[in-house]
Design a protein around this motif. Sequence first.
Motif, PDB file in Angstrom:
ATOM      1  N   LEU A   1      -4.122   4.073   4.434  1.00 27.06           N
ATOM      2  CA  LEU A   1      -4.378   5.204   5.358  1.00 27.06           C
ATOM      3  C   LEU A   1      -3.976   4.770   6.824  1.00 27.06           C
ATOM      4  O   LEU A   1      -3.684   5.588   7.434  1.00 27.06           O
ATOM      5  CB  LEU A   1      -5.891   5.360   5.166  1.00 27.06           C
ATOM      6  CG  LEU A   1      -6.512   6.285   3.974  1.00 27.06           C
ATOM      7  CD1 LEU A   1      -7.957   5.762   3.878  1.00 27.06           C
ATOM      8  CD2 LEU A   1      -6.020   7.586   4.073  1.00 27.06           C
ATOM      9  N   SER A   2      -4.165   3.567   6.958  1.00 25.44           N
ATOM     10  CA  SER A   2      -3.808   2.909   8.375  1.00 25.44           C
ATOM     11  C   SER A   2      -2.450   3.081   8.647  1.00 25.44           C
ATOM     12  O   SER A   2      -1.992   3.264   9.935  1.00 25.44           O
ATOM     13  CB  SER A   2      -4.388   1.682   8.428  1.00 25.44           C
ATOM     14  OG  SER A   2      -5.617   1.374   8.399  1.00 25.44           O
ATOM     15  N   SER A   3      -1.464   2.956   7.584  1.00 20.69           N
ATOM     16  CA  SER A   3      -0.093   2.834   7.845  1.00 20.69           C
ATOM     17  C   SER A   3       0.761   4.385   7.668  1.00 20.69           C
ATOM     18  O   SER A   3       1.703   4.556   8.034  1.00 20.69           O
ATOM     19  CB  SER A   3       0.688   2.017   6.792  1.00 20.69           C
ATOM     20  OG  SER A   3       0.476   2.573   5.477  1.00 20.69           O
TER      21      SER A   3
ATOM     22  N   PRO B   1      -5.616  11.514   2.732  1.00 25.03           N
ATOM     23  CA  PRO B   1      -6.723  11.930   1.908  1.00 25.03           C
ATOM     24  C   PRO B   1      -6.286  13.132   0.949  1.00 25.03           C
ATOM     25  O   PRO B   1      -5.632  13.954   1.456  1.00 25.03           O
ATOM     26  CB  PRO B   1      -7.706  12.174   2.804  1.00 25.03           C
ATOM     27  CG  PRO B   1      -7.108  11.664   4.183  1.00 25.03           C
ATOM     28  CD  PRO B   1      -5.803  11.508   4.116  1.00 25.03           C
ATOM     29  N   GLY B   2      -6.987  12.850  -0.105  1.00 22.08           N
ATOM     30  CA  GLY B   2      -6.492  13.985  -1.263  1.00 22.08           C
ATOM     31  C   GLY B   2      -7.497  15.124  -1.243  1.00 22.08           C
ATOM     32  O   GLY B   2      -8.313  15.342  -0.330  1.00 22.08           O
TER      33      GLY B   2
ATOM     34  N   PRO C   1       0.726  -1.142   0.142  1.00 23.08           N
ATOM     35  CA  PRO C   1       0.006  -0.077   0.003  1.00 23.08           C
ATOM     36  C   PRO C   1       0.918   1.034  -0.062  1.00 23.08           C
ATOM     37  O   PRO C   1       1.917   1.195   0.469  1.00 23.08           O
ATOM     38  CB  PRO C   1      -0.765  -0.316   1.163  1.00 23.08           C
ATOM     39  CG  PRO C   1      -0.150  -1.003   2.060  1.00 23.08           C
ATOM     40  CD  PRO C   1       0.608  -1.881   1.173  1.00 23.08           C
ATOM     41  N   GLY C   2       0.371   2.340  -0.700  1.00 21.39           N
ATOM     42  CA  GLY C   2       1.284   3.403  -0.648  1.00 21.39           C
ATOM     43  C   GLY C   2       2.030   3.668  -2.004  1.00 21.39           C
ATOM     44  O   GLY C   2       2.301   4.910  -2.251  1.00 21.39           O
ATOM     45  N   ASP C   3       2.312   2.530  -2.676  1.00 20.02           N
ATOM     46  CA  ASP C   3       2.721   2.980  -3.959  1.00 20.02           C
ATOM     47  C   ASP C   3       1.748   3.288  -5.004  1.00 20.02           C
ATOM     48  O   ASP C   3       0.736   3.676  -4.535  1.00 20.02           O
ATOM     49  CB  ASP C   3       3.486   1.369  -4.564  1.00 20.02           C
ATOM     50  CG  ASP C   3       2.506   0.530  -4.760  1.00 20.02           C
ATOM     51  OD1 ASP C   3       1.437   0.566  -4.978  1.00 20.02           O
ATOM     52  OD2 ASP C   3       3.093  -0.696  -4.833  1.00 20.02           O
TER      53      ASP C   3
END
Length: 221
Positions: free
Chosen positions: A210-212, A217-218, A12-14
């Motif tokens: 979001l949790s990490s 949020p955009g 997540p995050g990429d």
Amino acid sequence: MVEDSASEPTEPGDDSYVVLRADVVAFSAPRIPVLEAEDRALPTVTIGELAGAGTVEVLESPPTLLPVGTGAPMLSAKDIRIGRSPSKAADAAVPGAVTTRPGDVVVVSGGGPTVVRVCTAVALLAPLVVLIRANPAVVDSRFLAGVLQAAVDSVTGKVPDLFAVEFPRMTLAEQRRAGEVVAQLMELENVWRRQRTAVEQLVRQGIAGLSSGRLSPGPVA
């Protein structure tokens, strides 16, 4: 080809969330076929009777056809379920090994709902998958797949006796016309299944990001 989403986890995050979101937002549902009610009862013949007449063959590879490191491509039950290319290899010299042809109809049961597909490639067929090969001058394979799927759906939770399935007596032209719509309906289901998988991945990756803290949020649209 549908990829097995469980085989390639993403962090997540990429940019995978961004790509998935763009795909989900851009989704466009295919056209839904128009069908009209008919008040008629068609005469039928069983698959077993068609097999007895030589119009269809019902084939299965033997349990001795096992995956090997190198060999001919082999289509597994999972490959058929998720609509991907052959993922395994096997020895084509194994006695009784079945090789698929474009237009063959395969039926996969066990490990989930029974599914029916029309083959588009040439490959060895793994054991525990039933193949029905029809004479294309008599039977339209796409319509045959629809008849088999309808039989499967009518006995939810069970595997029907394929030889007892009743096949409507229709001209080849009528079968082809109906078979074309069967293919459209099956593709409609496939498209929505892929979309559902994409949405599920989007939700999981969004929440995990979001949790990490890897996602935030955009701007509000």
